[in-house]
Design a protein around this motif. Structure first.
Motif, short mmCIF file in Angstrom:
data_model
loop_
_atom_site.label_atom_id
_atom_site.label_comp_id
_atom_site.label_asym_id
_atom_site.label_seq_id
_atom_site.Cartn_x
_atom_site.Cartn_y
_atom_site.Cartn_z
N CYS A 109 0.82 -1.22 0.00
CA CYS A 109 0.00 0.00 0.00
C CYS A 109 0.86 1.27 0.00
O CYS A 109 0.36 2.35 -0.31
CB CYS A 109 -0.92 -0.01 1.21
SG CYS A 109 -0.09 -0.44 2.73
N HIS A 113 -0.03 5.40 -0.95
CA HIS A 113 -0.24 6.57 -0.09
C HIS A 113 0.99 7.44 0.14
O HIS A 113 0.87 8.54 0.67
CB HIS A 113 -0.92 6.20 1.24
CG HIS A 113 -0.28 5.08 1.99
ND1 HIS A 113 1.00 5.15 2.47
CD2 HIS A 113 -0.75 3.87 2.35
CE1 HIS A 113 1.27 4.02 3.10
NE2 HIS A 113 0.24 3.23 3.04
N CYS A 149 -0.60 -0.81 6.89
CA CYS A 149 0.79 -0.67 7.37
C CYS A 149 0.85 -0.98 8.86
O CYS A 149 1.73 -1.70 9.33
CB CYS A 149 1.30 0.76 7.18
SG CYS A 149 1.50 1.29 5.50
ZN LIG Z 1 -0.18 1.45 4.08
#
Ligand SMILES: [Zn+2]
Ligand SMILES: [Zn+2]
Length: 290
Positions: A109, A113, A149
């Motif tokens: 991810c 981001h 995360c």
């Molecule tokens: Zn993340």
């Protein structure tokens, strides 16, 4: 935390001040407060002020309300003179501290981001970009953190907790959000406080499996020596290796195996895994696997 402009920093500083004023009773105060060195980051100048100490929780909280720092830190070590320069502090002992950070995990991810910005043009770019296409200036990376995360970091922290409690028998362990992208685990059992650097390194080596000799576990070479090979019920690394191997085999997931070994063979043994799984069929000790 980084701010785009001074106004943003001032706004957040105000919120921090209000938080410390209204919630001063909720602030965590570590044990043996007067023997710890404190440091904090100022909001505007972003400098670290170190070598501070507080004699009482009240003194600490008053300072927090007054300064409302960007970050505040305390030492894991205890000192006779926490305000003195480093070589004159008089070390009395230290907790065992671990920092688990999502930065070190390859969470997919991140690409979504994290981004970069050019402060001059106020333009955003993907992380791969190197220069601002408008002014040619350098870019600043903005790292973000999402639930995935943090979940990843938490899973690693729980693995560590299992070793600290299960293998090493520590009892006084504190786990807390590190305020950034992960978790801190602090061991403060009496036995660890006066350990030397070398002794601490031994603990880290054990946790990271450094120096683990697979031949001694009957696993070196092409043939497994069944009579001394690890069993899922064994304590420590032996059991951990046996349980994880069994789990890997049952999952028969070549991607996962390749990720762990970086060996292309991972893709060719899927069938063998499936055969083994069939042979085991009803005898899989699910209870021993988590
Ligand atoms: Zn993340
Ligand atoms: Zn620019």
């Amino acid at each position: 935390m980084s701010f785009i402009g001074e106004e943003d920093a001032r706004f957040v500083h105000k919120l921090f001040k209000r938080y410390y004023f209204e919630s001063r009773e909720e602030v965590y105060v570590p044990e043996r407060l007067p023997e710890r060195e404190f440091g904090y980051f100022t909001f505007m100048e972003k400098i670290m002020i170190r070598h501070m100490s507080f004699n009482s929780p009240r003194e600490l909280k008053d300072a927090l309300v007054e300064k409302a720092p960007l970050h505040v830190y305390h030492s894991a070590a205890f000192y006779r003179y926490p305000r003195a320069p480093m070589d004159q502090k008089g070390w009395l002992g230290s907790e065992l501290a671990f920092d688990i950070d999502a930065d070190h995990l390859k969470t997919p991810c991140r690409k979504k981001h994290d981004f970069k910005i050019c402060r001059t043009c106020m333009l955003a770019y993907p992380v791969e970009a190197e220069k601002c296409s408008r002014c040619g200036g350098s870019l600043e990376k903005v790292e973000w953190v999402c639930d995935k995360c943090l979940e990843g970091a938490k899973a690693e922290a729980l693995k560590l907790l299992e070793i600290l409690e299960g293998d090493l028998g520590f009892e006084k362990i504190r786990m807390a959000f590190s305020g950034n992208r992960g978790y801190h685990l602090i061991v403060s059992d009496e036995q660890v406080l006066e350990l030397s650097q070398q002794e601490r390194k031994e603990i880290i080596d054990y946790i990271t499996g450094t120096g683990l000799d697979l031949r001694m576990l009957g696993l070196g070479g092409r043939r497994v020596r069944a009579e001394i090979a690890p069993d899922i019920a064994d304590p420590g690394w032996r059991g951990r290796i046996a349980r994880s191997s069994l789990q890997l085999m049952l999952a028969a997931d070549p991607e996962r195996l390749y990720e762990l070994t970086e060996d292309k063979k991972a893709y060719s043994i899927k069938e063998e895994f499936e055969k083994a799984r069939e042979l085991l069929s009803d005898n899989v000790p699910w209870g021993a696997l988590k």
